[in-house]
Write a protein that holds these residues in place. Structure first.
Motif, PDB file in Angstrom:
ATOM      1  N   PHE A 219       0.866  -1.184   0.000  1.00 44.80           N
ATOM      2  CA  PHE A 219       0.000   0.000   0.000  1.00 44.80           C
ATOM      3  C   PHE A 219       0.893   1.221   0.000  1.00 44.80           C
ATOM      4  CE2 PHE A 219       0.694   1.272   4.410  1.00 44.80           C
ATOM      5  CZ  PHE A 219       1.033   0.102   5.044  1.00 44.80           C
ATOM      6  N   VAL A 220       0.286   2.396  -0.201  1.00 43.68           N
ATOM      7  CA  VAL A 220       1.040   3.651  -0.207  1.00 43.68           C
ATOM      8  C   VAL A 220       0.901   4.295   1.170  1.00 43.68           C
ATOM      9  CG1 VAL A 220       1.282   5.928  -1.248  1.00 43.68           C
ATOM     10  CG2 VAL A 220       0.666   3.958  -2.666  1.00 43.68           C
ATOM     11  N   ALA A 221       2.042   4.549   1.796  1.00 54.87           N
ATOM     12  CA  ALA A 221       2.048   5.120   3.142  1.00 54.87           C
ATOM     13  C   ALA A 221       2.078   6.646   3.085  1.00 54.87           C
ATOM     14  CB  ALA A 221       3.259   4.598   3.908  1.00 54.87           C
ATOM     15  N   THR A 222       1.389   7.257   4.016  1.00 54.43           N
ATOM     16  CA  THR A 222       1.400   8.713   4.151  1.00 54.43           C
ATOM     17  C   THR A 222       1.672   9.071   5.606  1.00 54.43           C
ATOM     18  OG1 THR A 222      -0.983   8.700   4.515  1.00 54.43           O
ATOM     19  CG2 THR A 222      -0.228   9.070   2.252  1.00 54.43           C
ATOM     20  N   VAL A 223       1.924  10.349   5.854  1.00 57.09           N
ATOM     21  CA  VAL A 223       2.176  10.796   7.226  1.00 57.09           C
ATOM     22  C   VAL A 223       0.853  10.782   7.989  1.00 57.09           C
ATOM     23  CG1 VAL A 223       2.929  12.719   8.667  1.00 57.09           C
ATOM     24  CG2 VAL A 223       4.155  12.200   6.524  1.00 57.09           C
ATOM     25  N   ILE A 224       0.846  10.180   9.150  1.00 62.27           N
ATOM     26  CA  ILE A 224      -0.341  10.098  10.010  1.00 62.27           C
ATOM     27  C   ILE A 224      -0.238  11.183  11.081  1.00 62.27           C
ATOM     28  CG2 ILE A 224      -1.736   8.563  11.464  1.00 62.27           C
ATOM     29  CD1 ILE A 224      -1.405   7.589   8.584  1.00 62.27           C
ATOM     30  N   ASP A 225      -1.364  11.800  11.410  1.00 60.89           N
ATOM     31  CA  ASP A 225      -1.325  12.853  12.432  1.00 60.89           C
ATOM     32  C   ASP A 225      -0.877  12.254  13.765  1.00 60.89           C
ATOM     33  OD1 ASP A 225      -4.404  11.901  12.345  1.00 60.89           O
ATOM     34  OD2 ASP A 225      -3.872  12.556  14.389  1.00 60.89           O
ATOM     35  N   GLN A 229      -1.474   8.477  15.311  1.00 63.71           N
ATOM     36  CA  GLN A 229      -0.316   7.591  15.284  1.00 63.71           C
ATOM     37  C   GLN A 229      -0.034   7.028  16.671  1.00 63.71           C
ATOM     38  OE1 GLN A 229       1.277   6.167  12.896  1.00 63.71           O
ATOM     39  NE2 GLN A 229       2.836   5.199  14.170  1.00 63.71           N
ATOM     40  N   LYS A 232      -2.460   4.258  17.064  1.00 61.07           N
ATOM     41  CA  LYS A 232      -2.147   3.204  16.083  1.00 61.07           C
ATOM     42  C   LYS A 232      -0.930   2.403  16.541  1.00 61.07           C
ATOM     43  CE  LYS A 232      -1.284   2.791  11.091  1.00 61.07           C
ATOM     44  NZ  LYS A 232      -1.001   3.569   9.853  1.00 61.07           N
ATOM     45  N   ALA A 282      -1.903  -1.213   9.499  1.00 61.48           N
ATOM     46  CA  ALA A 282      -1.096  -0.117   8.984  1.00 61.48           C
ATOM     47  C   ALA A 282      -1.759   0.527   7.770  1.00 61.48           C
ATOM     48  CB  ALA A 282       0.305  -0.618   8.620  1.00 61.48           C
TER      49      ALA A 282
END
Lengths: 306, 96
Positions: A219-225, A229, A232, A282
């Protein structure tokens, strides 16, 4: 000194003639003795006919005993041909290398005693023969690949033989001598260079596929707030803390997997199941909304608040 | 036994965000084991088997073709990643 070149050429021809055609398989057992064994694979048609003529109720030997005796007899013939074949492969390897090495030794030893012009010719001839030896070995690739090919043939034969023996555990009405004839053909084919190369190539391709799968992005990961996070991370740490050897923890992992709709395979390695759960978490928890949704599912599965 | 999980990162991601993504996914999946690209995006590979590391790996662009390994750090892996759209040879290191 033209004779130097001719000598080298003769030696090359002698060595090359010995293995012009590379034998790729054992001599078939149906060609060993046509007087004794009719031109059929083993078991022969006569053997099968004789076996079928034995009553089901026969004893001493029983039909099954006769079947197994015929299978053993044929397997031993195949083993004998295979052993001779492997031995011949090694003989070809040794004789080729030895012929070239002897020539190189003879030429270079004479160089120090000869006149200057003769020494130059002898040394040049030695270099030519040594170079030809290297090129010849490279082309035939014997020394490097023969052990691997023999090992693969041995492995292929072991697999087929194991299946043959497993089949013999069935009674003669389920696994007949005719069925065994087919499997014995497979046993014979397993001891060939062609089959070995096919198996080695297939294993290499599997390795390439596995490597490609490893680097393929899931999958494509992005920055999580930060707030999401933190929650998570707590979920991931909890899943990683489960002791997969403890039934209760394994059951919790299963519940999390089911809640997150991770496909489970019966008998799957628990570490792989945990891997799939972690990847799903994730991938799906991206923001507060998705974290809240996951937390509801995880509460039902684990009894914990995240 | 290693269980690799590879994730993609958009090629126009800044180095700062790339390292944030590394740290977050090390927390979520496990330690970083590989960096690279598939032509269209950066790829980061993590091992889900071991525990998540206490210190996150950090990616830095190589200098004159050589890895930049800060003092008290250990090299983790090397590869070409996209930094702000540019394919860049880089090295990931981890503080000891």
């Amino acid at each position: 000194m033209r004779w130097v070149g001719k000598l080298a050429a003769v030696c090359a021809a002698i060595a090359l003639a010995g293995c012009e055609s590379l034998q790729g398989a054992p001599i078939a057992i149906d060609a060993t003795d046509t007087a004794k064994y009719p031109k059929d694979t083993c078991p022969t048609r006569d053997m099968i006919t004789a076996y079928n003529a034995v009553p089901l109720t026969a004893t001493a030997p029983s039909r099954r005993e006769l079947r197994d005796a015929d299978i053993g007899f044929c397997a031993s013939l195949i083993d004998g041909q295979y052993s001779a074949f492997v031995k011949q492969l090694h003989v070809q390897d040794v004789s080729t290398t030895l012929a070239f090495d002897l020539v190189a030794l003879g030429l270079t030893n004479g160089a120090s005693l000869a006149s200057k012009s003769t020494a130059n010719a002898l040394s040049a001839g030695a270099s030519g023969v040594t170079g030809a030896s290297l090129a010849f070995n490279k082309d035939v690739f014997y020394q490097k690949t023969l052990p691997a090919i023999v090992a693969q043939m041995d492995a292929n034969r072991a697999v087929v033989y194991k299946n043959l023996r497993l089949s013999e555990q069935s009674d003669e009405t389920v696994y007949t001598l005719a069925d065994a004839q087919h499997d014995l053909r497979a046993y014979q084919a397993a001891g060939t260079i062609d089959e070995a190369i096919s198996a080695i190539s297939a294993q290499a391709q599997q390795s390439v596929t596995a490597s490609n799968n490893e680097v393929k992005a899931l999958f494509v990961a992005t920055v999580i707030d930060p707030a999401t996070q933190t929650r998570k991370k707590a979920v991931a740490q909890y899943v990683k803390s489960l002791n997969l050897a403890v039934p209760a923890d394994k059951a919790t992992l299963d519940a999390v997997a089911n809640g997150m709709k991770v496909a489970l395979t019966a008998g799957e390695d628990p570490a792989l199941e945990r891997h799939d759960v972690l990847v799903m978490l994730a991938e799906t928890i991206l923001d507060q909304a998705s974290m809240n949704s996951a937390a509801t599912t995880l509460k039902a599965a684990t009894g914990k608040d995240f | 036994m290693a269980n690799p999980a590879t994730v993609g990162v958009a090629k126009n991601t800044s180095l700062s965000d790339l390292n944030t993504i590394v740290g977050q996914n090390e927390d979520d999946l496990g330690p970083l084991t590989g960096i690279g690209n598939d032509g269209t995006q950066t790829t980061l590979t993590f091992d889900t088997d071991p525990p998540s590391p206490a210190n996150h790996a950090v990616i830095a662009a190589d200098s004159n073709g050589q890895p930049v390994v800060p003092a008290s750090s250990t090299q983790v892996c090397r590869g070409t990643v996209f930094i702000a759209g540019a394919a860049t040879p880089a090295t990931a290191t981890r503080p000891n």
